[in-house]
Design a protein around this motif. Structure first.
Motif, PDB file in Angstrom:
ATOM      1  N   TYR A 290      -3.337  -0.592  -8.459  1.00 32.24           N
ATOM      2  CA  TYR A 290      -4.630   0.092  -8.480  1.00 32.24           C
ATOM      3  C   TYR A 290      -4.559   1.340  -7.619  1.00 32.24           C
ATOM      4  O   TYR A 290      -3.984   1.300  -6.528  1.00 32.24           O
ATOM      5  CB  TYR A 290      -5.726  -0.799  -7.869  1.00 32.24           C
ATOM      6  N   THR A 291      -5.146   2.432  -8.069  1.00 33.41           N
ATOM      7  CA  THR A 291      -5.380   3.541  -7.156  1.00 33.41           C
ATOM      8  C   THR A 291      -6.546   3.109  -6.276  1.00 33.41           C
ATOM      9  O   THR A 291      -7.438   2.378  -6.722  1.00 33.41           O
ATOM     10  CB  THR A 291      -5.708   4.847  -7.904  1.00 33.41           C
ATOM     11  N   ILE A 292      -6.523   3.539  -5.023  1.00 35.58           N
ATOM     12  CA  ILE A 292      -7.510   3.058  -4.061  1.00 35.58           C
ATOM     13  C   ILE A 292      -8.071   4.196  -3.229  1.00 35.58           C
ATOM     14  O   ILE A 292      -7.526   5.305  -3.223  1.00 35.58           O
ATOM     15  CB  ILE A 292      -6.890   2.001  -3.115  1.00 35.58           C
ATOM     16  N   THR A 293      -9.153   3.895  -2.546  1.00 37.90           N
ATOM     17  CA  THR A 293      -9.697   4.810  -1.544  1.00 37.90           C
ATOM     18  C   THR A 293      -9.274   4.293  -0.176  1.00 37.90           C
ATOM     19  O   THR A 293      -8.776   3.180  -0.050  1.00 37.90           O
ATOM     20  CB  THR A 293     -11.235   4.855  -1.614  1.00 37.90           C
ATOM     21  N   GLY A 294      -9.454   5.118   0.839  1.00 34.40           N
ATOM     22  CA  GLY A 294      -9.107   4.679   2.187  1.00 34.40           C
ATOM     23  C   GLY A 294      -7.655   4.988   2.492  1.00 34.40           C
ATOM     24  O   GLY A 294      -7.052   5.896   1.932  1.00 34.40           O
TER      25      GLY A 294
ATOM     26  N   THR B  83       0.877  -1.164   0.000  1.00 34.27           N
ATOM     27  CA  THR B  83       0.000   0.000   0.000  1.00 34.27           C
ATOM     28  C   THR B  83       0.913   1.211   0.000  1.00 34.27           C
ATOM     29  O   THR B  83       1.729   1.378   0.910  1.00 34.27           O
ATOM     30  CB  THR B  83      -0.912   0.019   1.244  1.00 34.27           C
TER      31      THR B  83
ATOM     32  N   GLU C 145       1.617   5.359  -0.196  1.00 32.26           N
ATOM     33  CA  GLU C 145       1.134   6.728  -0.028  1.00 32.26           C
ATOM     34  C   GLU C 145       1.977   7.590  -0.956  1.00 32.26           C
ATOM     35  O   GLU C 145       3.216   7.531  -0.921  1.00 32.26           O
ATOM     36  CB  GLU C 145       1.280   7.179   1.417  1.00 32.26           C
TER      37      GLU C 145
ATOM     38  N   HIS D  49      -0.439   9.752  -9.387  1.00 32.74           N
ATOM     39  CA  HIS D  49      -0.695   8.331  -9.622  1.00 32.74           C
ATOM     40  C   HIS D  49      -0.173   7.847 -10.970  1.00 32.74           C
ATOM     41  O   HIS D  49       0.430   6.779 -11.060  1.00 32.74           O
ATOM     42  CB  HIS D  49      -2.199   8.061  -9.519  1.00 32.74           C
TER      43      HIS D  49
ATOM     44  N   ARG E 287       0.433  -5.273  -6.284  1.00 31.78           N
ATOM     45  CA  ARG E 287       0.731  -6.687  -6.038  1.00 31.78           C
ATOM     46  C   ARG E 287       2.067  -6.992  -6.690  1.00 31.78           C
ATOM     47  O   ARG E 287       2.272  -6.721  -7.880  1.00 31.78           O
ATOM     48  CB  ARG E 287      -0.342  -7.597  -6.629  1.00 31.78           C
TER      49      ARG E 287
ATOM     50  N   ASP F 215      -2.824   5.386  -1.174  1.00 36.76           N
ATOM     51  CA  ASP F 215      -3.228   5.918  -2.469  1.00 36.76           C
ATOM     52  C   ASP F 215      -3.188   4.887  -3.586  1.00 36.76           C
ATOM     53  O   ASP F 215      -3.882   5.019  -4.578  1.00 36.76           O
ATOM     54  CB  ASP F 215      -2.306   7.084  -2.856  1.00 36.76           C
ATOM     55  N   MET F 216      -2.324   3.869  -3.415  1.00 36.10           N
ATOM     56  CA  MET F 216      -2.167   2.876  -4.474  1.00 36.10           C
ATOM     57  C   MET F 216      -1.888   1.522  -3.845  1.00 36.10           C
ATOM     58  O   MET F 216      -1.173   1.419  -2.850  1.00 36.10           O
ATOM     59  CB  MET F 216      -1.030   3.272  -5.413  1.00 36.10           C
ATOM     60  N   TRP F 217      -2.483   0.506  -4.432  1.00 36.79           N
ATOM     61  CA  TRP F 217      -2.265  -0.870  -4.011  1.00 36.79           C
ATOM     62  C   TRP F 217      -1.493  -1.567  -5.119  1.00 36.79           C
ATOM     63  O   TRP F 217      -1.861  -1.462  -6.296  1.00 36.79           O
ATOM     64  CB  TRP F 217      -3.619  -1.539  -3.774  1.00 36.79           C
TER      65      TRP F 217
END
Length: 161
Positions: free
Chosen positions: A97-101, A68, A70, A80, A108, A104-106
């Motif tokens: 992936y850009t993410i919420t919560g 994850t 930031e 991003h 793998r 900022d990015m997940w």
């Protein structure tokens, strides 16, 4: 998408080298029907590729981790899209992936070992736009990436008129 499309997708997912002629024989429909259905599924973006599925573990990358990230929001070399472009240069990055919560990015990633995972993480973190990261190591895959159950569960009216 209708029942024939779902059956066709199941068949090609189970036996990707079957060929259009053999698929038409097994499904009891004309070869042209199978080809037209496959072409339409591809044109609509439902079928996204015909290449082989590769297993990172069999390629020598048994460790999977999820980062994850930031991302610094105020720098001209941040953002991003720029971070994603840099991540594409790291072969061990499988997806991002850009993410919420929180974060900022997940991302793998895979690695050859836990020690090699540190090298992969260090390579990702060289990006000056990344402020902080958190890493979680996957222990065992419980459900692999799959879409066919979704296609089976969401029947749509026949639009193949």
């Amino acid at each position: 998408m209708d029942a024939l499309d779902a059956t066709l997708l199941d068949l090609f997912a189970r036996e990707p080298r079957i060929g259009v002629l053999e698929a038409s024989r097994r499904l009891g429909v004309a070869r042209g029907t199978v080809q037209a259905r496959l072409d339409k599924l591809e044109a609509r973006g439902i079928v996204t590729g015909w290449g082989p599925d590769l297993d990172p573990q069999a390629l020598g990358y048994p460790v999977t981790a999820f980062l994850t990230l930031e991302i610094r929001q105020d720098a001209t070399d941040a953002g991003h899209d720029k971070v994603a472009a840099r991540l594409e240069q790291v072969p061990e990055v499988l997806e991002a992936y850009t993410i919420t919560g929180a974060g900022d990015m997940w991302v793998r990633v895979v690695a050859r070992s836990n020690a090699d995972l540190q090298r992969v993480i260090d390579r990702v973190l060289v990006d000056p736009a990344i402020v902080r990261s958190t890493t979680v190591i996957g222990l065992a895959r419980q459900v692999g990436y799959r879409v066919l159950p979704l296609a089976r569960a969401a029947p749509q009216p026949d639009d193949n008129e």
